[in-house]
Motif scaffolding. Sequence first.
Motif, PDB file in Angstrom:
ATOM      1  N   ILE A 148      -3.827 -14.204  -0.206  1.00  0.00           N
ATOM      2  CA  ILE A 148      -3.211 -15.493   0.486  1.00  0.00           C
ATOM      3  C   ILE A 148      -2.206 -15.143   1.285  1.00  0.00           C
ATOM      4  N   ASN A 149      -2.233 -15.510   2.540  1.00  0.00           N
ATOM      5  CA  ASN A 149      -1.453 -15.264   3.449  1.00  0.00           C
ATOM      6  C   ASN A 149      -0.650 -16.375   3.752  1.00  0.00           C
ATOM      7  N   VAL A 150       0.002 -17.045   2.786  1.00  0.00           N
ATOM      8  CA  VAL A 150       0.876 -18.026   3.092  1.00  0.00           C
ATOM      9  C   VAL A 150       2.160 -17.518   3.496  1.00  0.00           C
ATOM     10  N   VAL A 165      -2.201  -5.604   5.418  1.00  0.00           N
ATOM     11  CA  VAL A 165      -3.735  -5.096   5.329  1.00  0.00           C
ATOM     12  C   VAL A 165      -4.826  -5.983   5.540  1.00  0.00           C
ATOM     13  N   ASP A 166      -4.462  -7.201   5.964  1.00  0.00           N
ATOM     14  CA  ASP A 166      -5.569  -8.244   6.260  1.00  0.00           C
ATOM     15  C   ASP A 166      -5.689  -8.206   7.546  1.00  0.00           C
ATOM     16  N   HIS A 204      -1.828  -1.588   7.863  1.00  0.00           N
ATOM     17  CA  HIS A 204      -1.121  -0.657   7.010  1.00  0.00           C
ATOM     18  C   HIS A 204      -1.147  -1.202   5.486  1.00  0.00           C
ATOM     19  N   LEU A 232      -0.051  -0.895   1.953  1.00  0.00           N
ATOM     20  CA  LEU A 232       1.368  -0.399   1.363  1.00  0.00           C
ATOM     21  C   LEU A 232       1.121   0.650   0.277  1.00  0.00           C
ATOM     22  N   ARG A 281       8.601  -9.520   1.888  1.00  0.00           N
ATOM     23  CA  ARG A 281       8.856 -10.662   1.317  1.00  0.00           C
ATOM     24  C   ARG A 281       7.544 -11.210   0.727  1.00  0.00           C
ATOM     25  N   PHE A 302       1.657  -6.705  -7.141  1.00  0.00           N
ATOM     26  CA  PHE A 302       1.367  -5.592  -7.573  1.00  0.00           C
ATOM     27  C   PHE A 302       1.883  -5.566  -8.916  1.00  0.00           C
TER      28      PHE A 302
HETATM   29  C1  SAM Z   1       2.333 -14.605   0.875  1.00  0.00           C
HETATM   30  S1  SAM Z   1       1.993 -13.322   1.998  1.00  0.00           S
HETATM   31  C2  SAM Z   1       3.776 -13.151   2.601  1.00  0.00           C
HETATM   32  C3  SAM Z   1       3.878 -13.233   4.123  1.00  0.00           C
HETATM   33  C4  SAM Z   1       5.520 -12.999   4.464  1.00  0.00           C
HETATM   34  N1  SAM Z   1       6.106 -11.801   4.047  1.00  0.00           N
HETATM   35  C5  SAM Z   1       6.291 -14.142   3.924  1.00  0.00           C
HETATM   36  O1  SAM Z   1       6.806 -13.979   3.031  1.00  0.00           O
HETATM   37  O2  SAM Z   1       6.280 -15.329   4.607  1.00  0.00           O
HETATM   38  C6  SAM Z   1       1.610 -11.558   1.272  1.00  0.00           C
HETATM   39  C7  SAM Z   1       0.855 -10.659   2.415  1.00  0.00           C
HETATM   40  O3  SAM Z   1       0.816  -9.680   1.711  1.00  0.00           O
HETATM   41  C8  SAM Z   1      -0.307  -9.182   2.336  1.00  0.00           C
HETATM   42  N2  SAM Z   1      -0.728  -7.862   1.443  1.00  0.00           N
HETATM   43  C9  SAM Z   1      -1.432  -7.932   0.162  1.00  0.00           C
HETATM   44  N3  SAM Z   1      -1.736  -6.710  -0.123  1.00  0.00           N
HETATM   45  C10 SAM Z   1      -1.343  -5.946   0.746  1.00  0.00           C
HETATM   46  C11 SAM Z   1      -1.407  -4.251   0.833  1.00  0.00           C
HETATM   47  N4  SAM Z   1      -1.823  -3.537  -0.218  1.00  0.00           N
HETATM   48  N5  SAM Z   1      -0.613  -3.646   2.021  1.00  0.00           N
HETATM   49  C12 SAM Z   1      -0.020  -4.807   2.940  1.00  0.00           C
HETATM   50  N6  SAM Z   1      -0.085  -6.084   2.776  1.00  0.00           N
HETATM   51  C13 SAM Z   1      -0.719  -6.531   1.537  1.00  0.00           C
HETATM   52  C14 SAM Z   1      -1.207 -10.147   2.251  1.00  0.00           C
HETATM   53  O4  SAM Z   1      -2.372  -9.934   3.150  1.00  0.00           O
HETATM   54  C15 SAM Z   1      -0.491 -11.236   2.848  1.00  0.00           C
HETATM   55  O5  SAM Z   1      -0.454 -11.375   4.433  1.00  0.00           O
END
Ligand code: SAM
Length: 438
Positions: free
Chosen positions: A72-74, A145-146, A197, A199, A214, A220
């Motif tokens: 979820i990319n809130v 990653v999305d 990318h 993580l 953030r 994880f």
């Molecule tokens: C809830 S959003 C946070 C967005 C922003 N950083 C904020 O705090 O407003 C989490 C993000 O982490 C990304 N994410 C999840 N697993 C990931 C991974 N393995 N590598 C990079 N990004 C990842 C998701 O695609 C999503 O866009």
Amino acid sequence: MGNQETNPELENLLEYIKRTRGFDFGGYKRTSLSRRVCRRMQLIGVENYGEYLDHLEVHPDEFVELFNTILINVTAFFREAQAWDYIASEIIPGIIASKHISKPIRVWSAGCASGEETYTLAMLLAEALGMEQYTARVKVFATDVDVEALNTARQASYNPKEVQSVPANLQEKYFDRVNDRYIVQKELRRGVIFGRHDLVRDAPISRIDLLVCRNTLMYFNTETQVKILERFHFALNDAGFLFLGKAEMLFTRNHSFTPVDLKRRVFTKVPNGNLRGMLLSMAHSTGQQPVPEMVDQMRIHEATFEIDPVAQMVVDLNGIVLLANSEARNFFNLNPRDLGSPLQDLELSYRPVELRSRIDHVSANRRAITLKDIEWPGTDRDMKYLDVQIMPLIDDNTDELLGVKIIFTDVTRFKNLQQELVHANQELETAYEFVLRR
Ligand SMILES: C[S@@+](CC[C@H](N)C(=O)[O-])C[C@H]1O[C@@H](n2cnc3c(N)ncnc32)[C@H](O)[C@@H]1O
């Protein structure tokens, strides 16, 4: 996976996703993961993980829905405004004061989702530096990653509700109003480079002054967070800062970072605290050589690629141009901003030869192809001939496809010689005929 409860059927499903899509959810917390998968299962009306796996096999589109549900990319501009006030008033001025005016400022927005956090950072940096200095010095690397979220971020177009949290003066200054949309100004966008990318799997970006990650680490499990934090330690300059989300904590036993302001979740790195240990563990997890040879070797690889007299570039699995060596940049007039852009946005994707369909072919078959004697008027307008080789880049250890490398060999000299030779032969034959006829 730590001490979480496991369900063999769920593990089987995750293994299947890893095998067929190359995405590893192994490090994600099982409670939220299973909740989200179950939501998908309910929606499509299947009873258990096994049935869901069968469904995925028959309906590959379901992967996209599943990923969108899990990742979820809130996000929001100035999410948790107080923390951003602190970044604007204390951290950014501190970074600027600590650096010579000629030095770049490098920021990494990791898990950037649809870009709101990234542009928040860019606005604060432009405010602190002024646009001229911002353009000259700032690079904001924004990764996720999305791929869909990244595309939205690149478009930089938001609706009125989304920009509500941007202070009015900044809204006015950094957005262009087009119909009912707010588009981030081009100048601000120029300092930002978006790229895919992961993580968990990808090597960190280096020499970072401020790393903003953030509301992402929380997805994880403990071991994976520790691994990611080790990479963040490596990514940061000695005086660099790490800025986490409000709900996120660093583990108390973490010796690599120390809080600057715990309430706002801002940390600084303990310089070189356990760099050796971190590199050892990175090396261990990737099955590569230990420290310090590994670091030296990476630098040697980079330098070797850069000075190679043959033009070459690397495109990742999402079609992003990751690398282009000095010869390629000169040859095709690329500028540094083209790195990190989708290949399809560059003229090079169709001139001197259509590359994208060939890259797809090479990726699908995992076999190199060579296109011979491609004509290229070049920048100096002299007709040149190129052999273009497109090769799959495959990880030795995992056999995984990483991207493709494209090599442009200038064969003009040989081509000219060949033509001269044909011409000389023809003249010789004519001369013989002439002699024989007499
Ligand atoms: C809830 S959003 C946070 C967005 C922003 N950083 C904020 O705090 O407003 C989490 C993000 O982490 C990304 N994410 C999840 N697993 C990931 C991974 N393995 N590598 C990079 N990004 C990842 C998701 O695609 C999503 O866009």
